[in-house]
Design a protein around this motif. Sequence first.
Motif: not given
Length: 130
Positions: A74-75, A78-79, A82, A101, A104, A108
């Motif tokens: 997930i992490q 997202i990166v 994005t 990020l 974030e 995270g």
Amino acid sequence: SRANYITLTKIAIPLIFLLFLNYYVLFFTFENVSRQIGILTTTFLSGIALYFSAERPQPLRLTTIDLIFIWYYIQSGIVIVTSAICSQLGEEIFYLGMNILKIEAPLGLISIIAFLFYRVKAVRLRPNIS
């Protein structure tokens, strides 16, 4: 119990390196977006390979190792998403996305560490009826 700590250690060291790479690319310039996406894709695929090399004793149950890798996917996702979307929207949006990020990603990491401590503590305190 000792085998679980050994397995966690075996995956923690390479996973920390992969997380470092994920964070490192957030500091790339707009001109290096293609390199950034390449490195992010490689770290994501390396995470998948690491997961399949980890010992997973109970395949029908979600283990702590499974949760760690789900969080990593997930992490990383997202990166990657994005970075890709922001790079298409222009330089200002790209830098804004990377700055978000940069905040974030550590949050995270802190959240998964807190969750794992809570999970370990809850399992340890659970009464054993046998």
